[in-house]
Design an enzyme around this catalytic site. Sequence first.
Site, PDB file in Angstrom:
ATOM      1  N   HIS A  46       1.013  -1.109   0.101  1.00  0.00           N
ATOM      2  CA  HIS A  46      -0.057  -0.013  -0.094  1.00  0.00           C
ATOM      3  C   HIS A  46       0.894   1.338  -0.025  1.00  0.00           C
ATOM      4  O   HIS A  46       1.379   1.657   0.985  1.00  0.00           O
ATOM      5  CB  HIS A  46      -0.882  -0.054   1.242  1.00  0.00           C
ATOM      6  CG  HIS A  46      -1.965   1.122   1.263  1.00  0.00           C
ATOM      7  ND1 HIS A  46      -3.219   0.937   1.808  1.00  0.00           N
ATOM      8  CD2 HIS A  46      -2.144   2.122   0.574  1.00  0.00           C
ATOM      9  CE1 HIS A  46      -3.637   2.069   1.640  1.00  0.00           C
ATOM     10  NE2 HIS A  46      -3.172   2.906   0.875  1.00  0.00           N
ATOM     11  N   GLU A  78      -2.456  -1.878  -3.275  1.00  0.00           N
ATOM     12  CA  GLU A  78      -3.685  -1.083  -2.845  1.00  0.00           C
ATOM     13  C   GLU A  78      -3.437   0.330  -2.567  1.00  0.00           C
ATOM     14  O   GLU A  78      -2.240   0.803  -2.368  1.00  0.00           O
ATOM     15  CB  GLU A  78      -4.230  -1.660  -1.701  1.00  0.00           C
ATOM     16  CG  GLU A  78      -3.323  -1.992  -0.381  1.00  0.00           C
ATOM     17  CD  GLU A  78      -3.828  -2.676   0.751  1.00  0.00           C
ATOM     18  OE1 GLU A  78      -4.602  -3.583   0.440  1.00  0.00           O
ATOM     19  OE2 GLU A  78      -3.519  -2.336   1.835  1.00  0.00           O
ATOM     20  N   HIS A 204      -7.604  -6.676   7.051  1.00  0.00           N
ATOM     21  CA  HIS A 204      -7.430  -5.724   8.390  1.00  0.00           C
ATOM     22  C   HIS A 204      -7.922  -6.215   9.561  1.00  0.00           C
ATOM     23  O   HIS A 204      -8.693  -6.809   9.776  1.00  0.00           O
ATOM     24  CB  HIS A 204      -8.437  -4.573   8.147  1.00  0.00           C
ATOM     25  CG  HIS A 204      -7.977  -3.375   8.688  1.00  0.00           C
ATOM     26  ND1 HIS A 204      -7.013  -2.370   8.244  1.00  0.00           N
ATOM     27  CD2 HIS A 204      -8.062  -2.657   9.985  1.00  0.00           C
ATOM     28  CE1 HIS A 204      -6.749  -1.393   8.891  1.00  0.00           C
ATOM     29  NE2 HIS A 204      -7.192  -1.579   9.914  1.00  0.00           N
TER      30      HIS A 204
END
Length: 256
Positions: A46, A78, A204
């Site tokens: 990310h 991401e 997550h």
Amino acid sequence: MHPKTQLSVNVNKVALVRNTRHLGIPSVLRAADACLQAGAHGITVHPRPDERHVRGHDVSDLAALLAGQWPGREYNIEGNPTQNLMAFIRAVRPQQCTFVPDSEDQFTSDHGWDLAQPEVRARVQPLVAEARALGVRVSLFVDPDPALMPHARDVGADRVELYTEPYAAAWVTGDAAARQTQLKVYAAAARAALDAGLGVNAGHDLNRDNLTPFLRAVPGVAEVSIGHALIADALELGYAATVQAYLRCIDEAFSA
């Protein structure tokens, strides 16, 4: 029956530790390679605009590693497509990109796209189309709301990634009833996504304690992306033993 869930390792936290010095250690590339050697199915990054975790060169270096040494494994990049993500997608063309609605200064991802809002769909749709035209599978980070899934399909996404922090938080409290409530919420969202023709990812705060129950209860999860807990475990166990432990968690979910 859906195939077994794949494990993608997010190496952002390796980069976070490295960035506190100018010595290049710990190595993001060596971490990714060790995880892949241990059986991880892919690597996630990310790259935020402030580069507090992975940096631009990490994205390209990892792309070269995967293409050269691990051509059968997945690269998932991401981030927010309205910030810096699309430049990486155009340059690297990973197997998957995950659109996340983070603000530039956001500490960590804490909500999904509000696809019920027409203006959000209008903003996301052309970016989804561009990524798919480049041959990149698109996953949208969403809250576990069944009503959002037809919208995700309509903007052209291939998959959704269910934001799992509320489930993980219920697990931490030790409240069995709260856990079961959350599992029902996520199962309903996954079924709605599957009914809409979407693939289902999740991520997550998933960890060794809560992963198996989640996968047993939530149907059709194609991939989990795990970073913080996995890298924290690796500090104690090492990369190989940690990845193998997470793979065992996945195996246990599919063994009954």
